[in-house]
Design an enzyme around this catalytic site. Structure first.
Site, PDB file in Angstrom:
ATOM      1  N   CYS A  73     -17.966 -64.558  26.913  1.00 38.24           N
ATOM      2  CA  CYS A  73     -19.579 -64.572  26.632  1.00 38.24           C
ATOM      3  C   CYS A  73     -19.606 -66.326  26.289  1.00 38.24           C
ATOM      4  CB  CYS A  73     -19.907 -63.913  25.487  1.00 38.24           C
ATOM      5  SG  CYS A  73     -21.863 -63.925  25.187  1.00 38.24           S
ATOM      6  N   CYS A 179     -22.619 -68.197  32.600  1.00 40.02           N
ATOM      7  CA  CYS A 179     -22.809 -66.854  31.706  1.00 40.02           C
ATOM      8  C   CYS A 179     -21.740 -65.955  32.762  1.00 40.02           C
ATOM      9  CB  CYS A 179     -24.022 -66.542  32.019  1.00 40.02           C
ATOM     10  SG  CYS A 179     -24.441 -64.694  31.414  1.00 40.02           S
TER      11      CYS A 179
HETATM   12  N1  DGL Z   1     -22.594 -62.654  29.293  1.00 37.98           N
HETATM   13  C1  DGL Z   1     -23.002 -63.606  28.377  1.00 37.98           C
HETATM   14  C2  DGL Z   1     -22.499 -65.049  28.438  1.00 37.98           C
HETATM   15  O1  DGL Z   1     -21.685 -65.405  29.225  1.00 37.98           O
HETATM   16  C3  DGL Z   1     -24.415 -63.290  27.769  1.00 37.98           C
HETATM   17  C4  DGL Z   1     -25.394 -62.674  28.510  1.00 37.98           C
HETATM   18  C5  DGL Z   1     -26.394 -61.964  27.814  1.00 37.98           C
HETATM   19  O2  DGL Z   1     -26.215 -61.019  26.931  1.00 37.98           O
HETATM   20  O3  DGL Z   1     -27.472 -62.628  27.785  1.00 37.98           O
HETATM   21  O4  DGL Z   1     -23.473 -65.741  28.048  1.00 37.98           O
END
Ligand code: DGL
Length: 218
Positions: A73, A179
């Site tokens: 993340c 993301c």
């Molecule tokens: N998948 C996550 C990232 O890489 C977060 C997305 C979210 O929860 O807004 O930032």
């Protein structure tokens, strides 16, 4: 390599694509995947609030025997990885926008970073830009509703195409997926940007780093 228990965490489905890639690269390893369906998406939330959600989940991965955790993340990595490293006694491998490779590869001198608002506002991201992207222009499109769209499997092709066309129209020749949710639409974005921009994300470098860390474990 000895079989290892690897924890993988993301707010939602984003990190699942990373977990699948890890399983493919390290078929003998046991992967425990955890998300936070109750609070996803994280991208617009306060850092303190996110910290409060993430810490107990990562602790539970340690309690379940994970020897290393991949924080799949960007939002958590760019805002909290240093704090989390102090709070947990296993190695944490983070994922963050590939600003340096994009800036290095760019021929037009214009790159785009698609990430959540909280990633874009982080000190770590600001540092990455000041360190590696001083000579290039960095476009940061508003992708704030993409995680929800992907989480709920309601992909709006037109919305994504508008953003990709706009980035390419402004001359970006590198599009960074900052993301992990966006990894699920990587092929779509590649098709939309074909012949105009290269799409990059850090899955393979993260797997290489994971292998290095695993090798160092006794
Ligand atoms: N998948 C996550 C990232 O890489 C977060 C997305 C979210 O929860 O807004 O930032």
């Amino acid at each position: 390599m000895k079989n290892r228990k690897i924890g993988v965490f993301d707010s939602g489905v984003g990190g699942l694509s990373v977990a699948q890639a890890i399983q493919k690269a390290l078929p003998e390893s046991e992967i425990i995947y955890k998300d936070d369906k109750q609070h996803v998406p994280y991208g617009n939330r306060d850092v303190e609030e996110i910290h409060g959600f993430v810490l107990p989940i990562l602790r539970s991965l340690v309690d379940e025997g994970c020897e290393v955790i991949v924080v799949a993340c960007n939002t958590v990595t760019t805002n909290l990885i240093e704090n989390l490293r102090e709070e947990l006694n296993v190695p944490l491998i983070g994922m963050e926008p590939m600003v340096k490779p994009a800036a290095t590869a760019s021929k037009t001198g214009i790159i785009a970073v698609c990430a959540t608002p909280r990633t874009l506002s982080s000190e770590r991201y600001r540092w990455l830009k000041s360190e590696y992207a001083k000579e290039v222009k960095v476009l940061e499109p508003d992708c704030s509703d993409w995680p929800y769209m992907i989480e709920t499997n309601q992909i709006n092709h037109e919305k994504i195409a508008n953003i990709v066309n706009n980035l390419c129209g402004q001359g970006a020749d590198q599009i960074v997926l900052g993301c992990t949710h966006y990894h699920w639409i990587e092929e779509l974005i590649k098709q939309m940007a074909a012949g105009r921009a290269t799409v990059i994300q850090p899955e393979q470098p993260v797997i290489a780093q994971l292998k290095r860390v695993l090798q160092q474990l006794t």
